[in-house]
Design an enzyme around this catalytic site. Structure first.
Site, PDB file in Angstrom:
ATOM      1  N   TYR A  97       0.845  -1.196   0.000  1.00  0.00           N
ATOM      2  CA  TYR A  97       0.000   0.000   0.000  1.00  0.00           C
ATOM      3  C   TYR A  97       0.881   1.246   0.000  1.00  0.00           C
ATOM      4  O   TYR A  97       2.096   1.177   0.231  1.00  0.00           O
ATOM      5  CB  TYR A  97      -0.970   0.030   1.186  1.00  0.00           C
ATOM      6  CG  TYR A  97      -0.347   0.042   2.564  1.00  0.00           C
ATOM      7  CD1 TYR A  97       0.074   1.233   3.164  1.00  0.00           C
ATOM      8  CD2 TYR A  97      -0.209  -1.139   3.290  1.00  0.00           C
ATOM      9  CE1 TYR A  97       0.622   1.245   4.430  1.00  0.00           C
ATOM     10  CE2 TYR A  97       0.338  -1.144   4.558  1.00  0.00           C
ATOM     11  CZ  TYR A  97       0.748   0.049   5.127  1.00  0.00           C
ATOM     12  OH  TYR A  97       1.302   0.055   6.390  1.00  0.00           O
ATOM     13  N   LYS A  98       0.241   2.380  -0.253  1.00  0.00           N
ATOM     14  CA  LYS A  98       0.924   3.670  -0.207  1.00  0.00           C
ATOM     15  C   LYS A  98       0.340   4.495   0.934  1.00  0.00           C
ATOM     16  O   LYS A  98      -0.866   4.464   1.175  1.00  0.00           O
ATOM     17  CB  LYS A  98       0.754   4.437  -1.524  1.00  0.00           C
ATOM     18  CG  LYS A  98       1.485   3.825  -2.704  1.00  0.00           C
ATOM     19  CD  LYS A  98       1.276   4.672  -3.958  1.00  0.00           C
ATOM     20  CE  LYS A  98       1.984   4.055  -5.155  1.00  0.00           C
ATOM     21  NZ  LYS A  98       1.755   4.852  -6.394  1.00  0.00           N
ATOM     22  N   GLU A  99       1.206   5.230   1.607  1.00  0.00           N
ATOM     23  CA  GLU A  99       0.749   6.145   2.644  1.00  0.00           C
ATOM     24  C   GLU A  99       1.439   7.489   2.477  1.00  0.00           C
ATOM     25  O   GLU A  99       2.516   7.584   1.889  1.00  0.00           O
ATOM     26  CB  GLU A  99       0.991   5.574   4.043  1.00  0.00           C
ATOM     27  CG  GLU A  99       2.431   5.355   4.411  1.00  0.00           C
ATOM     28  CD  GLU A  99       2.594   4.767   5.815  1.00  0.00           C
ATOM     29  OE1 GLU A  99       1.650   4.133   6.318  1.00  0.00           O
ATOM     30  OE2 GLU A  99       3.676   4.952   6.406  1.00  0.00           O
ATOM     31  N   LYS A 148       1.906  13.630  14.684  1.00  0.00           N
ATOM     32  CA  LYS A 148       2.172  13.206  13.310  1.00  0.00           C
ATOM     33  C   LYS A 148       0.973  12.424  12.788  1.00  0.00           C
ATOM     34  O   LYS A 148       0.420  11.571  13.486  1.00  0.00           O
ATOM     35  CB  LYS A 148       3.431  12.337  13.259  1.00  0.00           C
ATOM     36  CG  LYS A 148       3.910  11.983  11.853  1.00  0.00           C
ATOM     37  CD  LYS A 148       5.278  11.298  11.904  1.00  0.00           C
ATOM     38  CE  LYS A 148       5.861  11.088  10.525  1.00  0.00           C
ATOM     39  NZ  LYS A 148       7.232  10.510  10.585  1.00  0.00           N
ATOM     40  N   ASP A 189      -3.460   7.108  10.453  1.00  0.00           N
ATOM     41  CA  ASP A 189      -2.698   6.837  11.672  1.00  0.00           C
ATOM     42  C   ASP A 189      -2.298   8.164  12.308  1.00  0.00           C
ATOM     43  O   ASP A 189      -1.876   9.094  11.614  1.00  0.00           O
ATOM     44  CB  ASP A 189      -1.428   6.043  11.365  1.00  0.00           C
ATOM     45  CG  ASP A 189      -1.715   4.591  11.031  1.00  0.00           C
ATOM     46  OD1 ASP A 189      -2.731   4.070  11.506  1.00  0.00           O
ATOM     47  OD2 ASP A 189      -0.912   3.983  10.295  1.00  0.00           O
TER      48      ASP A 189
END
Length: 210
Positions: free
Chosen positions: A108-110, A122, A141
């Site tokens: 996946y991409k974050e 953050k 997150d």
């Protein structure tokens, strides 16, 4: 009689115009309020906390460090099959992560959404793949480093996700605070073992030797 008919027609015309105006102006309002074409989702939030015998500033120095992304494989050995970084490690940076076989999600991409040095906060959002392919429409997150004393703090991590109702039972057992806990453990261990290291070069050297 003629005058009354004219007035009546005028009132009908005015009413028609107002109704059309209501339809034309009201529909964007309904869209804005989410009444039309609203996608129903269920919101879930899970939490993890870790108390650390180190200052909040020391812990935050690592979490907020722009060089942290490229050293994730050093910090979490054996976790990644491939890691591609798009950006400088600050806000807007995208991580394209592929994990070792057997791990789920496998890829996946974050994106780094927020790095707030004042509040030691953050936020990292999943933007492609992973749970987004399983009915999740939003996945964020959040890491918040909170001081509890001069040389103590708590790492408060959480995941908020929105999921379509028909996918709740599928993803709920899969989405855990495990990744956040692993990161908190790794960073706290690094800081506790190298408390004297406070600048970027020293942190980098410490991570490489983990």
């Amino acid at each position: 009689m003629m005058k009354m008919e004219v007035v009546f027609v005028f009132l009908m015309l005015l009413g028609t115009i107002n109704c059309q105006k209501l339809i034309l102006t009201g529909r964007p309002f309904l869209h804005h309020q989410g009444i039309i074409n609203q996608v129903s989702t269920v919101t879930k939030v899970i939490h993890h906390e870790l108390e650390v015998a180190a200052s909040a500033d020391d812990i935050w120095t690592v979490y907020s460090w722009p060089g942290l992304a490229k050293h994730l494989p050093d910090l979490l050995p054996g976790a990644f099959e491939k890691l591609e970084i798009i950006g400088d490690g600050g806000v807007g940076t995208i991580l394209d992560m592929t994990f070792v076989p057997g791990e789920f999600p496998h890829e996946y991409k974050e994106k780094f959404i927020l790095v707030d040095n004042e509040h030691r906060l953050k936020k990292v959002q999943m933007i492609e793949g992973g749970y987004l392919d399983l009915g999740v429409t939003y996945y964020m997150d959040t890491i918040h480093v909170v001081p509890t004393g001069k040389d103590s703090c708590v790492i408060k991590s959480s995941t908020e996700y929105h999921v379509k109702p028909e996918f709740v039972k599928i993803v709920e057992p899969l989405i855990t605070t495990g990744p956040l806990a692993a990161m908190a453990d790794a960073i706290s261990k690094l800081v506790l073992e190298h408390k004297s290291k406070s600048n970027s070069d020293e942190i980098e050297a410490a991570i490489i030797t983990v």
